[in-house]
Design a protein around this motif. Structure first.
Motif, PDB file in Angstrom:
ATOM      1  N   VAL A   1       0.852  -1.190   0.000  1.00 43.39           N
ATOM      2  CA  VAL A   1       0.000   0.000   0.000  1.00 43.39           C
ATOM      3  C   VAL A   1       0.889   1.243   0.000  1.00 43.39           C
ATOM      4  O   VAL A   1       1.812   1.342   0.795  1.00 43.39           O
ATOM      5  CB  VAL A   1      -0.924   0.030   1.244  1.00 43.39           C
ATOM      6  CG1 VAL A   1      -1.698   1.336   1.305  1.00 43.39           C
ATOM      7  CG2 VAL A   1      -1.878  -1.154   1.229  1.00 43.39           C
ATOM      8  N   GLN A   2       0.627   2.136  -0.908  1.00 39.43           N
ATOM      9  CA  GLN A   2       1.300   3.443  -0.922  1.00 39.43           C
ATOM     10  C   GLN A   2       0.285   4.479  -0.463  1.00 39.43           C
ATOM     11  O   GLN A   2      -0.856   4.482  -0.899  1.00 39.43           O
ATOM     12  CB  GLN A   2       1.788   3.798  -2.317  1.00 39.43           C
ATOM     13  CG  GLN A   2       2.944   2.942  -2.814  1.00 39.43           C
ATOM     14  CD  GLN A   2       2.512   1.590  -3.324  1.00 39.43           C
ATOM     15  OE1 GLN A   2       1.562   1.494  -4.076  1.00 39.43           O
ATOM     16  NE2 GLN A   2       3.203   0.537  -2.896  1.00 39.43           N
ATOM     17  N   LEU A   3       0.723   5.351   0.426  1.00 41.79           N
ATOM     18  CA  LEU A   3      -0.154   6.361   0.987  1.00 41.79           C
ATOM     19  C   LEU A   3       0.377   7.743   0.668  1.00 41.79           C
ATOM     20  O   LEU A   3       1.572   7.992   0.806  1.00 41.79           O
ATOM     21  CB  LEU A   3      -0.260   6.193   2.508  1.00 41.79           C
ATOM     22  CG  LEU A   3      -0.719   4.827   3.010  1.00 41.79           C
ATOM     23  CD1 LEU A   3      -0.681   4.785   4.525  1.00 41.79           C
ATOM     24  CD2 LEU A   3      -2.115   4.514   2.502  1.00 41.79           C
ATOM     25  N   GLN A   4      -0.527   8.621   0.272  1.00 44.12           N
ATOM     26  CA  GLN A   4      -0.161   9.992  -0.075  1.00 44.12           C
ATOM     27  C   GLN A   4      -1.064  10.930   0.700  1.00 44.12           C
ATOM     28  O   GLN A   4      -2.254  11.023   0.411  1.00 44.12           O
ATOM     29  CB  GLN A   4      -0.312  10.224  -1.571  1.00 44.12           C
ATOM     30  CG  GLN A   4       0.052  11.612  -2.038  1.00 44.12           C
ATOM     31  CD  GLN A   4       1.551  11.854  -2.035  1.00 44.12           C
ATOM     32  OE1 GLN A   4       2.345  10.962  -2.303  1.00 44.12           O
ATOM     33  NE2 GLN A   4       1.948  13.070  -1.687  1.00 44.12           N
ATOM     34  N   ALA A   5      -0.482  11.638   1.653  1.00 45.48           N
ATOM     35  CA  ALA A   5      -1.233  12.598   2.453  1.00 45.48           C
ATOM     36  C   ALA A   5      -1.081  13.996   1.874  1.00 45.48           C
ATOM     37  O   ALA A   5      -0.020  14.351   1.350  1.00 45.48           O
ATOM     38  CB  ALA A   5      -0.750  12.576   3.896  1.00 45.48           C
ATOM     39  N   SER A   6      -2.131  14.781   2.007  1.00 46.81           N
ATOM     40  CA  SER A   6      -2.096  16.156   1.513  1.00 46.81           C
ATOM     41  C   SER A   6      -3.122  16.987   2.271  1.00 46.81           C
ATOM     42  O   SER A   6      -3.938  16.456   3.027  1.00 46.81           O
ATOM     43  CB  SER A   6      -2.398  16.195   0.014  1.00 46.81           C
ATOM     44  OG  SER A   6      -3.705  15.711  -0.236  1.00 46.81           O
TER      45      SER A   6
END
Length: 124
Positions: free
Chosen positions: A1-6
């Motif tokens: 799983v790759q997670l990208q927070a913004s």
């Protein structure tokens, strides 16, 4: 799983901000999603988490309960952290993470995957 927070930024006390965390790479629904934060010189602190297994389940730290709300869009593999009535002490880098052991939801080392973090700064 790759997670990208913004979604982080600079706001004033009392303002609201919504963070997003987009997951990709594996079956999103197999994990619960947590939010943590880390202020300079402090340990990483649990903020809240959501689990989609069966009925949605939520858990929040006492410090944010009633002000922060987690929601998710499974179709978009996205989790949101709505932060209202922000305080200067909420200033930190906020991280999203994916884990599988709900009983350890507040424990950072129990999570399998982490996003890169997004800075939230609340001025007084």
């Amino acid at each position: 799983v790759q997670l990208q927070a913004s979604g982080g930024g600079l706001v004033q006390a009392g303002d609201s901000l919504r963070l997003s965390c987009v997951a990709s790479g594996r079956t999103f629904s197999n994990y619960y999603m947590g939010w943590f934060r880390q202020a300079p010189g402090k340990e990483r602190e649990f903020v809240g988490a959501i689990s989609w297994r069966g009925a949605s389940t939520y858990y929040y730290a006492n410090s944010v309960k009633g002000r922060f709300t987690i929601s998710g869009d499974n179709a978009k593999n996205t989790v949101y952290l709505q932060m209202n009535s922000l305080k200067p002490e909420d200033t930190a880098v906020y991280y999203c993470a994916a884990g599988r052991v709900w009983a350890l939801v507040t424990v950072p080392t129990s999570y399998d995957y982490w996003g890169q973090g997004t800075q939230v700064t609340v001025s007084s």
